[in-house]
Design a protein around this motif. Structure first.
Motif, mmCIF file in Angstrom:
data_model
loop_
_atom_site.group_PDB
_atom_site.id
_atom_site.type_symbol
_atom_site.label_atom_id
_atom_site.label_comp_id
_atom_site.label_asym_id
_atom_site.label_seq_id
_atom_site.Cartn_x
_atom_site.Cartn_y
_atom_site.Cartn_z
ATOM 1 N N GLY A 281 4.765 9.704 -4.962
ATOM 2 C CA GLY A 281 3.850 10.744 -5.417
ATOM 3 C C GLY A 281 2.456 10.661 -4.798
ATOM 4 N N TYR A 282 2.185 9.616 -4.015
ATOM 5 C CA TYR A 282 0.867 9.476 -3.377
ATOM 6 C C TYR A 282 0.903 10.055 -1.968
ATOM 7 C CZ TYR A 282 -0.201 6.224 -7.157
ATOM 8 O OH TYR A 282 -0.404 5.656 -8.394
ATOM 9 N N ASP A 283 -0.213 10.651 -1.595
ATOM 10 C CA ASP A 283 -0.349 11.280 -0.285
ATOM 11 C C ASP A 283 -0.490 10.204 0.803
ATOM 12 O OD1 ASP A 283 -1.550 12.476 2.033
ATOM 13 O OD2 ASP A 283 -2.120 14.193 0.782
ATOM 14 N N ILE A 284 0.371 10.257 1.827
ATOM 15 C CA ILE A 284 0.317 9.190 2.843
ATOM 16 C C ILE A 284 -0.954 9.231 3.689
ATOM 17 C CG2 ILE A 284 2.826 8.855 2.971
ATOM 18 C CD1 ILE A 284 2.824 10.442 5.587
ATOM 19 N N ARG A 285 -1.608 10.381 3.736
ATOM 20 C CA ARG A 285 -2.862 10.455 4.498
ATOM 21 C C ARG A 285 -4.044 9.921 3.692
ATOM 22 N NH1 ARG A 285 -3.239 13.742 8.906
ATOM 23 N NH2 ARG A 285 -1.398 15.015 9.309
ATOM 24 N N LYS A 286 -4.095 10.361 2.415
ATOM 25 C CA LYS A 286 -5.320 10.114 1.641
ATOM 26 C C LYS A 286 -5.213 8.926 0.695
ATOM 27 C CE LYS A 286 -6.167 15.073 1.522
ATOM 28 N NZ LYS A 286 -5.425 16.040 0.719
ATOM 29 N N GLU A 287 -3.977 8.520 0.371
ATOM 30 C CA GLU A 287 -3.836 7.477 -0.657
ATOM 31 C C GLU A 287 -3.033 6.281 -0.151
ATOM 32 O OE1 GLU A 287 -3.849 9.870 -4.784
ATOM 33 O OE2 GLU A 287 -2.344 10.588 -3.355
ATOM 34 N N SER A 288 -3.275 5.919 1.110
ATOM 35 C CA SER A 288 -2.469 4.848 1.704
ATOM 36 C C SER A 288 -2.674 3.505 0.986
ATOM 37 C CB SER A 288 -2.741 4.724 3.199
ATOM 38 O OG SER A 288 -4.093 4.478 3.430
ATOM 39 N N GLU A 289 -3.873 3.280 0.456
ATOM 40 C CA GLU A 289 -4.115 2.002 -0.242
ATOM 41 C C GLU A 289 -3.270 1.907 -1.521
ATOM 42 O OE1 GLU A 289 -5.523 -0.620 1.113
ATOM 43 O OE2 GLU A 289 -5.790 0.735 2.817
ATOM 44 N N ALA A 290 -3.191 3.030 -2.239
ATOM 45 C CA ALA A 290 -2.362 3.053 -3.462
ATOM 46 C C ALA A 290 -0.901 2.813 -3.106
ATOM 47 C CB ALA A 290 -2.528 4.406 -4.168
ATOM 48 N N ILE A 291 -0.474 3.353 -1.976
ATOM 49 C CA ILE A 291 0.925 3.186 -1.544
ATOM 50 C C ILE A 291 1.191 1.725 -1.181
ATOM 51 C CG2 ILE A 291 2.619 3.783 0.246
ATOM 52 C CD1 ILE A 291 1.294 6.614 0.305
ATOM 53 N N LYS A 292 0.310 1.153 -0.355
ATOM 54 C CA LYS A 292 0.514 -0.228 0.120
ATOM 55 C C LYS A 292 0.713 -1.212 -1.028
ATOM 56 C CE LYS A 292 -2.096 0.215 4.380
ATOM 57 N NZ LYS A 292 -3.443 0.022 4.909
ATOM 58 N N LYS A 293 -0.032 -0.979 -2.127
ATOM 59 C CA LYS A 293 0.053 -1.884 -3.281
ATOM 60 C C LYS A 293 1.392 -1.776 -4.001
ATOM 61 C CE LYS A 293 -4.598 -1.461 -4.657
ATOM 62 N NZ LYS A 293 -5.344 -0.606 -5.556
ATOM 63 N N ARG A 294 2.027 -0.615 -3.878
ATOM 64 C CA ARG A 294 3.197 -0.339 -4.713
ATOM 65 C C ARG A 294 4.540 -0.396 -3.990
ATOM 66 N NH1 ARG A 294 -1.157 2.285 -6.516
ATOM 67 N NH2 ARG A 294 -1.487 2.331 -8.779
ATOM 68 N N ILE A 295 4.507 -0.685 -2.718
ATOM 69 C CA ILE A 295 5.777 -0.723 -1.982
ATOM 70 C C ILE A 295 6.084 -2.138 -1.498
ATOM 71 C CG2 ILE A 295 5.657 1.670 -1.175
ATOM 72 C CD1 ILE A 295 4.687 0.351 1.569
ATOM 73 N N GLY A 296 7.353 -2.363 -1.203
ATOM 74 C CA GLY A 296 7.758 -3.575 -0.508
ATOM 75 C C GLY A 296 8.160 -3.175 0.897
ATOM 76 N N ARG B 270 16.589 -17.259 5.288
ATOM 77 C CA ARG B 270 15.240 -16.732 5.574
ATOM 78 C C ARG B 270 15.156 -15.270 5.146
ATOM 79 N NH1 ARG B 270 12.055 -19.574 9.279
ATOM 80 N NH2 ARG B 270 10.940 -17.673 9.774
ATOM 81 N N GLN B 271 16.244 -14.546 5.415
ATOM 82 C CA GLN B 271 16.297 -13.130 5.073
ATOM 83 C C GLN B 271 16.161 -12.931 3.561
ATOM 84 O OE1 GLN B 271 17.043 -12.475 8.200
ATOM 85 N NE2 GLN B 271 16.556 -10.296 8.182
ATOM 86 N N ARG B 272 16.886 -13.757 2.811
ATOM 87 C CA ARG B 272 16.810 -13.665 1.355
ATOM 88 C C ARG B 272 15.410 -14.019 0.861
ATOM 89 N NH1 ARG B 272 21.480 -14.996 -1.844
ATOM 90 N NH2 ARG B 272 23.266 -14.133 -0.789
ATOM 91 N N LEU B 273 14.841 -15.036 1.509
ATOM 92 C CA LEU B 273 13.492 -15.452 1.129
ATOM 93 C C LEU B 273 12.492 -14.320 1.432
ATOM 94 C CD1 LEU B 273 11.426 -17.513 0.183
ATOM 95 C CD2 LEU B 273 11.475 -18.552 2.466
ATOM 96 N N ALA B 274 12.663 -13.704 2.599
ATOM 97 C CA ALA B 274 11.762 -12.604 2.968
ATOM 98 C C ALA B 274 11.881 -11.459 1.954
ATOM 99 C CB ALA B 274 12.094 -12.100 4.374
ATOM 100 N N LEU B 275 13.112 -11.196 1.509
ATOM 101 C CA LEU B 275 13.298 -10.137 0.509
ATOM 102 C C LEU B 275 12.590 -10.516 -0.799
ATOM 103 C CD1 LEU B 275 14.676 -7.429 -0.310
ATOM 104 C CD2 LEU B 275 16.548 -8.809 -1.217
ATOM 105 N N ALA B 276 12.771 -11.749 -1.233
ATOM 106 C CA ALA B 276 12.108 -12.202 -2.464
ATOM 107 C C ALA B 276 10.594 -12.015 -2.350
ATOM 108 C CB ALA B 276 12.454 -13.664 -2.745
ATOM 109 N N CYS B 277 10.040 -12.346 -1.171
ATOM 110 C CA CYS B 277 8.588 -12.199 -0.966
ATOM 111 C C CYS B 277 8.195 -10.718 -1.007
ATOM 112 C CB CYS B 277 8.168 -12.798 0.375
ATOM 113 S SG CYS B 277 8.315 -14.596 0.426
#
Ligand code: ATP
Ligand code: MG
Length: 319
Positions: free
Chosen positions: A68-83, A144-151
């Motif tokens: 629901g966040y705009d990729i142009r204007k709300e990239s910081e909100a997106i970065k916090k909420r995605i993996g 390593r892959q599983r660990l990366a996913l956990a992170c």
């Protein structure tokens, strides 16, 4: 948290690098809790699409939302909420598995008081129990892959981007990894994954096929297979490479491709079969087995690429 129906929605998403158009007017959406697979040959524009959605680079034209966040204007909100997990996911080799997860949990802002519990859950979820104290550089590719996913999911993101997350991992471990992904989708997490493994693509609800910066097909795996024109014949024969060249010359053959030691030939209809057999016999190719099969996603993928290449050849020759 924002209200949203679609975890991802793009509207003519476009990215130029100088004169070069890496992503060209791409439109798709991912309903909440679904797994979307982005397929395409090397350089098709998959990673560039993901980087725009994750707010790492800005689109040149078009727009999009993530959660629901705009990729142009709300990239910081997106970065916090995605993996986000890519092939080059950086783990710290001189830390233990446990320390790596702790580190990422802190970076992603998991409150200090909740961190220990969360890390403990992640160890179980990723099946890393027993490996917690192992130094990361001692872990094999699959671990390593599983660990990366956990992170990547330390902060319980509702949206996960996997960019060739299983590249170079053995088939059994890849399947186990996808079991985890499936489980996460079942819990309502939305997932966008790119992969070059067609067996993984089968796990996706919807597939977007990218080719030379454009989205050229968008449908469920079954629908993509259903839409493949003609009847598919699998041939086991003495010289598949030469058989492919011969099959391509037969009228009514849509296309043909080598799959391991076998040849797959798409024909317009069953009436083409006698001509195909005759042409192969004339070339002294021994047919050991010939049967009608259902297409796989690999057939769809190869046919999509060949069709586009043929179109370009035709256009270049003015045909
Ligand atoms: N920062 C950049 N500057 C210039 N060109 C770029 C940049 N990033 C990507 N490209 C180009 O854009 C095109 C698409 O690249 P992208 O990495 O998105 O492809 P991909 O589909 O992820 O391929 P692969 O399957 O190999 O990972 C490529 O031709 C690439 O060289
Ligand atoms: Mg890529």
């Amino acid at each position: 948290m924002n209200q949203y129906t679609n975890a991802v929605q793009t509207n003519d998403l476009t990215r130029h690098f100088g004169e070069f158009v890496a992503v060209d007017r791409v439109n798709f959406y991912i309903p909440k809790g679904e797994i979307f697979g982005l397929l395409g040959p090397n350089g098709a524009g998959k990673t560039t699409t993901i980087r725009m959605l994750c707010g790492i680079i800005k689109p040149t034209n078009g727009s999009g939302t993530v959660l629901g966040y705009d990729i142009r204007k709300e990239s910081e909100a997106i970065k916090k909420r995605i993996g986000y997990m890519s092939q080059r996911f950086s783990l710290y080799d001189d830390l233990t598995a446990l320390e790596n997860i702790h580190f990422y949990a802190a970076v992603y802002g998991v409150p200090a008081g909740e961190r220990k519990r969360r890390v403990d859950d992640l160890i179980d979820q990723a099946g890393l129990r027993g490996y917690e104290k192992e130094l990361t550089h001692n872990l094999s590719g699959a671990w390593r892959q599983r660990l990366a996913l956990a992170c990547a999911i330390a902060h319980k993101p509702p949206m996960l981007f996997l960019d060739e997350a299983t590249a170079g991992v053995d088939p059994v471990s890849r399947r186990e990894f996808w079991d985890l992904i499936y489980q996460m989708a079942g819990e309502g997490i939305s997932i966008l994954a790119t992969t070059h493994y067609m067996d993984e693509a089968e796990y996706c609800n919807t597939i977007g096929m990218m080719y030379q910066s454009q989205l050229v097909a968008l449908a469920s795996p079954d629908r993509l297979k259903d839409e493949l024109p003609g009847t598919l014949i699998q041939i086991t024969c003495s010289d598949p490479l030469r058989a492919e060249q011969i099959a391509d010359q037969v009228s009514g053959v849509i296309d043909s491709a080598i799959h391991g030691v076998r040849l797959h030939v798409a024909i317009r209809d069953e009436k083409v079969l006698p001509q195909l057999k005759k042409a192969l016999a004339q070339a002294e190719i021994k047919i050991f087995d010939m049967e009608t099969i259902l297409p796989s996603l690999e057939d769809v993928f190869i046919s999509m690429v060949e069709e586009r290449l043929q179109k370009q050849v035709n256009q270049a020759s003015g045909g």
